[in-house]
Design a protein around this motif. Structure first.
Motif, PDB file in Angstrom:
ATOM      1  N   PRO A 119     -55.369  28.740  31.380  1.00  0.00           N
ATOM      2  CA  PRO A 119     -54.852  28.112  32.726  1.00  0.00           C
ATOM      3  C   PRO A 119     -55.950  27.101  32.977  1.00  0.00           C
ATOM      4  CG  PRO A 119     -54.872  30.402  32.658  1.00  0.00           C
ATOM      5  CD  PRO A 119     -55.565  30.089  31.652  1.00  0.00           C
ATOM      6  N   SER A 120     -57.094  27.245  32.892  1.00  0.00           N
ATOM      7  CA  SER A 120     -58.300  26.323  33.356  1.00  0.00           C
ATOM      8  C   SER A 120     -59.210  26.123  32.147  1.00  0.00           C
ATOM      9  CB  SER A 120     -58.815  27.056  34.480  1.00  0.00           C
ATOM     10  OG  SER A 120     -57.908  27.050  35.686  1.00  0.00           O
ATOM     11  N   PRO A 121     -59.932  24.840  32.303  1.00  0.00           N
ATOM     12  CA  PRO A 121     -60.762  24.723  31.101  1.00  0.00           C
ATOM     13  C   PRO A 121     -62.427  25.538  31.206  1.00  0.00           C
ATOM     14  CG  PRO A 121     -60.814  22.787  32.539  1.00  0.00           C
ATOM     15  CD  PRO A 121     -59.862  23.848  33.217  1.00  0.00           C
ATOM     16  N   LEU A 122     -62.084  26.788  31.284  1.00  0.00           N
ATOM     17  CA  LEU A 122     -63.329  27.548  31.381  1.00  0.00           C
ATOM     18  C   LEU A 122     -63.448  28.488  30.053  1.00  0.00           C
ATOM     19  CD1 LEU A 122     -62.280  28.972  35.031  1.00  0.00           C
ATOM     20  CD2 LEU A 122     -63.879  27.002  34.411  1.00  0.00           C
ATOM     21  N   PRO A 123     -64.759  28.603  29.608  1.00  0.00           N
ATOM     22  CA  PRO A 123     -64.947  29.178  28.143  1.00  0.00           C
ATOM     23  C   PRO A 123     -65.304  30.860  28.648  1.00  0.00           C
ATOM     24  CG  PRO A 123     -66.974  28.006  28.734  1.00  0.00           C
ATOM     25  CD  PRO A 123     -65.951  27.606  29.657  1.00  0.00           C
ATOM     26  N   TYR A 124     -64.872  31.523  27.834  1.00  0.00           N
ATOM     27  CA  TYR A 124     -65.180  32.900  28.115  1.00  0.00           C
ATOM     28  C   TYR A 124     -66.724  33.287  28.083  1.00  0.00           C
ATOM     29  CZ  TYR A 124     -65.292  38.168  27.670  1.00  0.00           C
ATOM     30  OH  TYR A 124     -65.556  39.429  27.712  1.00  0.00           O
ATOM     31  N   LYS A 125     -67.343  32.662  27.208  1.00  0.00           N
ATOM     32  CA  LYS A 125     -68.876  32.754  27.295  1.00  0.00           C
ATOM     33  C   LYS A 125     -69.288  31.461  27.123  1.00  0.00           C
ATOM     34  CE  LYS A 125     -68.997  37.536  25.458  1.00  0.00           C
ATOM     35  NZ  LYS A 125     -69.703  38.309  24.491  1.00  0.00           N
ATOM     36  N   MET A 126     -70.771  31.191  27.060  1.00  0.00           N
ATOM     37  CA  MET A 126     -71.217  29.918  27.210  1.00  0.00           C
ATOM     38  C   MET A 126     -71.241  29.430  25.786  1.00  0.00           C
ATOM     39  SD  MET A 126     -71.668  28.891  30.313  1.00  0.00           S
ATOM     40  CE  MET A 126     -72.748  27.384  29.412  1.00  0.00           C
ATOM     41  N   ASP A 127     -71.082  30.345  24.881  1.00  0.00           N
ATOM     42  CA  ASP A 127     -71.262  29.982  23.237  1.00  0.00           C
ATOM     43  C   ASP A 127     -69.794  29.824  22.817  1.00  0.00           C
ATOM     44  OD1 ASP A 127     -70.723  32.721  23.455  1.00  0.00           O
ATOM     45  OD2 ASP A 127     -72.122  33.387  21.651  1.00  0.00           O
ATOM     46  N   ARG A 128     -68.913  29.803  23.592  1.00  0.00           N
ATOM     47  CA  ARG A 128     -67.467  29.999  23.152  1.00  0.00           C
ATOM     48  C   ARG A 128     -66.868  28.714  23.260  1.00  0.00           C
ATOM     49  NH1 ARG A 128     -64.974  35.126  22.481  1.00  0.00           N
ATOM     50  NH2 ARG A 128     -63.254  33.711  21.475  1.00  0.00           N
ATOM     51  N   PHE A 174     -53.934  34.086  33.918  1.00  0.00           N
ATOM     52  CA  PHE A 174     -53.136  33.549  35.054  1.00  0.00           C
ATOM     53  C   PHE A 174     -53.431  34.420  36.413  1.00  0.00           C
ATOM     54  CE2 PHE A 174     -51.497  30.693  32.021  1.00  0.00           C
ATOM     55  CZ  PHE A 174     -50.974  29.374  32.967  1.00  0.00           C
ATOM     56  N   LEU A 175     -53.511  35.825  36.089  1.00  0.00           N
ATOM     57  CA  LEU A 175     -53.386  36.635  37.150  1.00  0.00           C
ATOM     58  C   LEU A 175     -54.656  36.735  38.091  1.00  0.00           C
ATOM     59  CD1 LEU A 175     -51.662  39.873  35.753  1.00  0.00           C
ATOM     60  CD2 LEU A 175     -50.813  38.255  37.347  1.00  0.00           C
ATOM     61  N   SER A 176     -55.987  36.382  37.412  1.00  0.00           N
ATOM     62  CA  SER A 176     -57.373  36.406  37.930  1.00  0.00           C
ATOM     63  C   SER A 176     -57.702  35.188  38.610  1.00  0.00           C
ATOM     64  CB  SER A 176     -58.189  36.991  36.816  1.00  0.00           C
ATOM     65  OG  SER A 176     -59.394  37.200  37.500  1.00  0.00           O
ATOM     66  N   THR A 179     -60.570  33.289  36.494  1.00  0.00           N
ATOM     67  CA  THR A 179     -60.166  32.429  35.230  1.00  0.00           C
ATOM     68  C   THR A 179     -59.072  31.444  35.744  1.00  0.00           C
ATOM     69  OG1 THR A 179     -58.679  34.419  34.516  1.00  0.00           O
ATOM     70  CG2 THR A 179     -60.872  34.234  33.517  1.00  0.00           C
ATOM     71  N   ASN A 180     -58.443  31.561  36.755  1.00  0.00           N
ATOM     72  CA  ASN A 180     -57.525  30.406  37.104  1.00  0.00           C
ATOM     73  C   ASN A 180     -57.884  29.586  38.384  1.00  0.00           C
ATOM     74  OD1 ASN A 180     -55.107  29.013  38.000  1.00  0.00           O
ATOM     75  ND2 ASN A 180     -53.806  30.901  37.963  1.00  0.00           N
ATOM     76  N   TYR A 181     -58.070  28.502  37.923  1.00  0.00           N
ATOM     77  CA  TYR A 181     -58.952  27.380  39.116  1.00  0.00           C
ATOM     78  C   TYR A 181     -57.598  26.565  39.312  1.00  0.00           C
ATOM     79  CZ  TYR A 181     -63.818  29.130  38.751  1.00  0.00           C
ATOM     80  OH  TYR A 181     -64.513  29.947  38.729  1.00  0.00           O
ATOM     81  N   ARG A 182     -56.418  26.566  39.007  1.00  0.00           N
ATOM     82  CA  ARG A 182     -55.490  25.650  39.186  1.00  0.00           C
ATOM     83  C   ARG A 182     -55.124  25.494  40.506  1.00  0.00           C
ATOM     84  NH1 ARG A 182     -52.682  25.101  34.095  1.00  0.00           N
ATOM     85  NH2 ARG A 182     -51.053  23.854  35.089  1.00  0.00           N
ATOM     86  N   THR A 183     -54.464  24.328  40.866  1.00  0.00           N
ATOM     87  CA  THR A 183     -54.013  23.907  42.225  1.00  0.00           C
ATOM     88  C   THR A 183     -52.545  23.780  42.167  1.00  0.00           C
ATOM     89  OG1 THR A 183     -54.662  21.631  41.747  1.00  0.00           O
ATOM     90  CG2 THR A 183     -56.419  23.067  42.756  1.00  0.00           C
ATOM     91  N   ASP A 184     -51.805  24.022  40.988  1.00  0.00           N
ATOM     92  CA  ASP A 184     -50.325  23.548  41.500  1.00  0.00           C
ATOM     93  C   ASP A 184     -49.773  25.169  41.535  1.00  0.00           C
ATOM     94  OD1 ASP A 184     -50.652  25.173  38.815  1.00  0.00           O
ATOM     95  OD2 ASP A 184     -50.222  23.419  37.557  1.00  0.00           O
ATOM     96  N   GLY A 187     -51.235  28.478  40.291  1.00  0.00           N
ATOM     97  CA  GLY A 187     -52.652  28.719  40.743  1.00  0.00           C
ATOM     98  C   GLY A 187     -53.048  28.894  42.080  1.00  0.00           C
ATOM     99  N   GLY A 188     -54.092  29.468  42.570  1.00  0.00           N
ATOM    100  CA  GLY A 188     -54.153  29.289  44.064  1.00  0.00           C
ATOM    101  C   GLY A 188     -54.037  30.769  44.795  1.00  0.00           C
ATOM    102  N   THR A 189     -53.020  30.971  45.304  1.00  0.00           N
ATOM    103  CA  THR A 189     -52.853  32.252  45.922  1.00  0.00           C
ATOM    104  C   THR A 189     -52.335  33.339  44.918  1.00  0.00           C
ATOM    105  OG1 THR A 189     -50.193  31.712  46.027  1.00  0.00           O
ATOM    106  CG2 THR A 189     -51.708  30.784  47.909  1.00  0.00           C
TER     107      THR A 189
END
Length: 351
Positions: A119-128, A174-176, A179-184, A187-189
């Motif tokens: 959903p958002s460009p966030l890696p699970y861990k820094m080395d991923r 998507f639920l959390s 891990t979900n920083y979307r604004t569309d 995401g959001g609520t």
């Protein structure tokens, strides 16, 4: 005396002969990396069916090649997978067990060749690796992948489908809010974060009328993650959409230290069950038959999901029945072992 662990459980058009469920566990055994069933799967799942587990839930099965947790995951993204899966279902049915399949997309936790998505460009861990953010059109494609996977599951004659919405995989992402920083609209609520799962279920409901379970990480072990009020909301929405049971797990959304002990996740299943009035499955270091019986008789959950204990002992139901003082039947080929456990046992499954 009624032993609830071995009482039947009806859900929609099927009846489980007992309340013991083999929890989905990744086996990484599609050795040709093509998603197809291997001989291992027949031995692995068939032995638990022979051991009289009521519901055999297949491991996380990818709805798309890029949604695999590993390159050796089972797949259901192509019609060619149906033949092997159908044969596996028949093997499970041969011993009186029901067959379920867990449909999954790993999202940012995919450890595969090529691009990964989330959903958002966030890696699970820094080395991923950093995942690509899904576009609206790509989201719609994945929703359709789940729908097509359900069509194939129906064609392979599975009794039950579970959606993997836990452990930090794509639906969970998507639920959390972690891990979900979307604004569309996705995401959001919490309403928007639920939309992806909502649309997957809507699509599946168009073609699947059998039992539908959803696995959730009810506790995310992070102060900024979903809290119980959020999970009660999600569970209520699932109930409205016709989901039959929530498989209550926890964690793995983000790295966290978890205090584990026998039954540590049972209170999650109990609270969801009582507040939402939906059936739940309890999972997490439940290895003692009396413990399992206590959970069921005190209405803390409706099914007992077992993982590692069934890896250690495929015939755990025999042990449980013996300790709880009841007789169950098993394969005639193993009659001597069953006779020793139950001297008065007379009925076996035919050869």
């Amino acid at each position: 005396m009624i032993v609830k662990l071995f009482s039947p459980f009806s859900v929609k058009n099927i009846m489980l002969k007992n309340r013991i469920v083999m929890s989905p566990m990744c086996m990484y055994s599609s050795f040709k990396r093509d998603g197809h069933v291997s001989k291992f799967h027949h031995l692995h799942y068939g032995s638990r069916a022979m051991g009289q587990v009521g519901l055999i839930m297949l491991e996380s099965t990818a709805v798309h090649p890029q949604g695999r947790i590993s390159m050796k995951d089972l797949g259901i993204w192509d019609d060619s997978h149906m033949e092997g899966l159908s044969e596996l279902v028949q093997e499970i049915h041969r011993y009186g067990s029901k067959a379920g399949i867990q449909l999954s997309h790993a999202g940012r936790k995919a450890d595969i060749e090529g691009e990964i998505y989330a959903p958002s460009p966030l890696p699970y861990k820094m080395d991923r690796p950093v995942p690509n953010e899904l576009s609206i059109s790509q989201i719609q494609e994945i929703i359709n992948h789940f729908k097509e996977a359900a069509r194939r599951a129906k064609g392979a004659e599975f009794d039950l489908i579970e959606l993997h919405g836990a452990h930090g995989y794509l639906i969970n992402q998507f639920l959390s809010p972690l891990t979900n920083y979307r604004t569309d609209q996705y995401g959001g609520t919490k309403e928007n974060r639920y939309r992806f799962l909502e649309e997957i279920i809507n699509g599946i409901n168009e073609i699947w009328d059998g039992p539908l379970f959803v696995r959730l990480s009810v506790n995310e072990y992070h102060p900024e993650g979903n809290q119980m009020d959020d999970m009660i909301y999600i569970a209520g929405r699932l109930k409205e959409q016709g989901v039959d049971l929530i498989d209550c797990s926890s964690g793995a959304v983000v790295p966290a230290k978890i205090d584990v002990f026998p039954g540590y996740q049972v209170p999650l299943a109990e609270q969801i069950r009582n507040e939402v009035e939906i059936a739940t499955g309890a999972v997490g270091l439940i290895t003692n038959p009396l413990h399992a019986e206590e959970i069921l008789k005190n209405n803390r959950a409706d099914l007992i999901f077992m993982a590692r204990e069934l890896l250690r002992n495929p015939y755990w139901p025999l042990k449980a029945a013996n300790e709880l003082g009841i007789e169950i039947t098993g394969p005639g080929q193993y009659s001597k072992a069953w006779e020793e456990a139950f001297p008065v046992l007379e009925k076996w499954y035919p050869n």
